[in-house]
Design an enzyme around this catalytic site. Sequence first.
Site, PDB file in Angstrom:
ATOM      1  N   HIS A  42      -4.496  15.505 -24.751  1.00  0.00           N
ATOM      2  CA  HIS A  42      -5.032  15.050 -23.468  1.00  0.00           C
ATOM      3  C   HIS A  42      -3.984  14.255 -22.687  1.00  0.00           C
ATOM      4  O   HIS A  42      -3.870  13.049 -22.832  1.00  0.00           O
ATOM      5  CB  HIS A  42      -6.256  14.172 -23.738  1.00  0.00           C
ATOM      6  CG  HIS A  42      -7.051  13.831 -22.527  1.00  0.00           C
ATOM      7  ND1 HIS A  42      -8.332  13.336 -22.608  1.00  0.00           N
ATOM      8  CD2 HIS A  42      -6.775  13.877 -21.205  1.00  0.00           C
ATOM      9  CE1 HIS A  42      -8.797  13.101 -21.407  1.00  0.00           C
ATOM     10  NE2 HIS A  42      -7.852  13.423 -20.523  1.00  0.00           N
ATOM     11  N   HIS A  90      -1.718  14.106 -18.684  1.00  0.00           N
ATOM     12  CA  HIS A  90      -1.590  14.551 -17.293  1.00  0.00           C
ATOM     13  C   HIS A  90      -0.113  14.504 -16.924  1.00  0.00           C
ATOM     14  O   HIS A  90       0.488  13.432 -16.910  1.00  0.00           O
ATOM     15  CB  HIS A  90      -2.403  13.652 -16.363  1.00  0.00           C
ATOM     16  CG  HIS A  90      -3.864  13.634 -16.678  1.00  0.00           C
ATOM     17  ND1 HIS A  90      -4.756  14.516 -16.116  1.00  0.00           N
ATOM     18  CD2 HIS A  90      -4.583  12.857 -17.516  1.00  0.00           C
ATOM     19  CE1 HIS A  90      -5.983  14.272 -16.601  1.00  0.00           C
ATOM     20  NE2 HIS A  90      -5.896  13.268 -17.453  1.00  0.00           N
ATOM     21  N   LEU A  91       0.461  15.680 -16.636  1.00  0.00           N
ATOM     22  CA  LEU A  91       1.886  15.745 -16.299  1.00  0.00           C
ATOM     23  C   LEU A  91       2.131  15.788 -14.797  1.00  0.00           C
ATOM     24  O   LEU A  91       3.272  15.691 -14.353  1.00  0.00           O
ATOM     25  CB  LEU A  91       2.533  16.958 -16.981  1.00  0.00           C
ATOM     26  CG  LEU A  91       2.561  16.915 -18.521  1.00  0.00           C
ATOM     27  CD1 LEU A  91       3.337  18.107 -19.063  1.00  0.00           C
ATOM     28  CD2 LEU A  91       3.140  15.610 -19.041  1.00  0.00           C
ATOM     29  N   ARG A  92       1.087  15.983 -14.021  1.00  0.00           N
ATOM     30  CA  ARG A  92       1.125  15.870 -12.555  1.00  0.00           C
ATOM     31  C   ARG A  92       1.881  16.980 -11.824  1.00  0.00           C
ATOM     32  O   ARG A  92       1.856  17.020 -10.593  1.00  0.00           O
ATOM     33  CB  ARG A  92       1.711  14.511 -12.131  1.00  0.00           C
ATOM     34  CG  ARG A  92       1.027  13.293 -12.731  1.00  0.00           C
ATOM     35  CD  ARG A  92      -0.447  13.261 -12.476  1.00  0.00           C
ATOM     36  NE  ARG A  92      -1.056  11.969 -12.828  1.00  0.00           N
ATOM     37  CZ  ARG A  92      -2.354  11.795 -12.955  1.00  0.00           C
ATOM     38  NH1 ARG A  92      -3.182  12.803 -12.778  1.00  0.00           N
ATOM     39  NH2 ARG A  92      -2.850  10.609 -13.270  1.00  0.00           N
ATOM     40  N   ASP A 108     -11.232  18.393 -16.574  1.00  0.00           N
ATOM     41  CA  ASP A 108     -10.941  16.972 -16.777  1.00  0.00           C
ATOM     42  C   ASP A 108     -10.779  16.227 -15.464  1.00  0.00           C
ATOM     43  O   ASP A 108     -10.177  16.721 -14.513  1.00  0.00           O
ATOM     44  CB  ASP A 108      -9.689  16.782 -17.616  1.00  0.00           C
ATOM     45  CG  ASP A 108      -9.566  15.359 -18.101  1.00  0.00           C
ATOM     46  OD1 ASP A 108     -10.406  14.951 -18.912  1.00  0.00           O
ATOM     47  OD2 ASP A 108      -8.679  14.643 -17.622  1.00  0.00           O
ATOM     48  N   ASP A 143      -4.772  10.327 -22.994  1.00  0.00           N
ATOM     49  CA  ASP A 143      -5.179  10.445 -21.592  1.00  0.00           C
ATOM     50  C   ASP A 143      -4.088   9.863 -20.691  1.00  0.00           C
ATOM     51  O   ASP A 143      -4.366   9.159 -19.720  1.00  0.00           O
ATOM     52  CB  ASP A 143      -6.521   9.758 -21.339  1.00  0.00           C
ATOM     53  CG  ASP A 143      -7.122  10.118 -19.984  1.00  0.00           C
ATOM     54  OD1 ASP A 143      -6.610  11.040 -19.322  1.00  0.00           O
ATOM     55  OD2 ASP A 143      -8.102   9.457 -19.577  1.00  0.00           O
TER      56      ASP A 143
END
Length: 435
Positions: free
Chosen positions: A69, A71-73, A161, A314
């Site tokens: 989980h 977030h690499l954006r 997500d 996260d």
Amino acid sequence: MLILIKNGYVIDPAADREGYYDILIEDDLVKQIDRSIPEEEFEEMADESERVRIDAAGKYVMPGFIDLHVHLREPGFEYKETIRTGALAAAAGGFTTICPMPNTKPTIDSADRIRFLKDKAAKEAVIHVLPIGSITLGQEGKVLADIASMAEAGAVALSEDGKSVMDSALYAKAMREAAKAGIPIFAHCEDKDLAANGVMNAGKRAEELGLTGISNAVEDIITARDILLAKKTGVRLHICHCSTVDSASFIGLAKEKGLPVTGEVCPHHFALSDEDIPADEANYKMNPPLRSPKDVQAVKEALRNDIIDVIATDHAPHGEEEKSGSMVNAPFGIVGLETAFSLTMTELVKPGVITLRQMVEKMSANPANILGIRRGCIEKGWVADLVIADPKKEYRIDKSKFYSKGRNTPFNQKKVVGRIEYTLAAGKIVYKAKV
């Protein structure tokens, strides 16, 4: 290239191996693991320029961590993080495999976009990046994405997500499609109507700060719904960032019923409660929010009793200006890849909440099993994904030294124990701690 790791204390639940072992790596694979590998043999195998010796005395040697989980954006929000910088941050945290969520711009909601992310990661990431596809087009909750084609292109899971699919009929259809494709659903459980404009946990501290609260029911209602839909459809369901007493309890009940349901907890949800929020400070704003001490204790007990299977981060980087003001105007989320291991050691292992073996299970072996990938184990012939850590090293977290573009953490200057010394992905040293 040959790498010999000597004298390390290996913790590998998947191989049922714990103790002092030497490990020999050739190119990208584990070639040998034994109680002792003579250095003379190692030196005869290759020229000096083609071999590396790592003395792991006093260190833990573990399968590389796997984060389900993050977030690499990228694409769309590269000022917050890129695939390259996120992978570097992951390597610094001991992670050799990460799964980025699809809430980018554009959304990762098609086979072409899955392939784009995989191709870019292959060129720019120092570790393995396994993409998660969106359940609906644009994450708008209206039209299902082409689940079968995304799975075929390499999506390892599906998620909406950042929100839940509120249309239960549509969601059930997605679950059936995911089950048919053989991939799990990763569920962010949030009743968005009930959450309204909340920014932190509903309770006394929110009242003191004059901020709108988010009740436990926001998470609990959707957790229960998703488990019931999973029972109906047969999909493998993974509950993301569990934070409440009841959501942990619901996961436990699902396991008792034999349902294919797993759950994760993030370090911030076992390391902090809403009572630790010092002021209206945006670096304490995450979703789900920091809950009550009672909830914190419940998720710790769920980890101890193996009701919760996974520790995930996260990891959610944001720009400095975005997290510099009030919670009211700031986005949700904090970074976590570079602090997860030390927080787990400090808050769970050192106090005896969970064992070393459980830590490795929850950060490596169990995530691999959920994804159905041949990782999370140090075994002959397997890909050489390993992490070496100093369990006694004490230091203060310093966000100025993060590899991530994000500096949004409530843990800056927190004193912790346990430091990542080396990370090896596919037999390459992708991180080495500075002296």
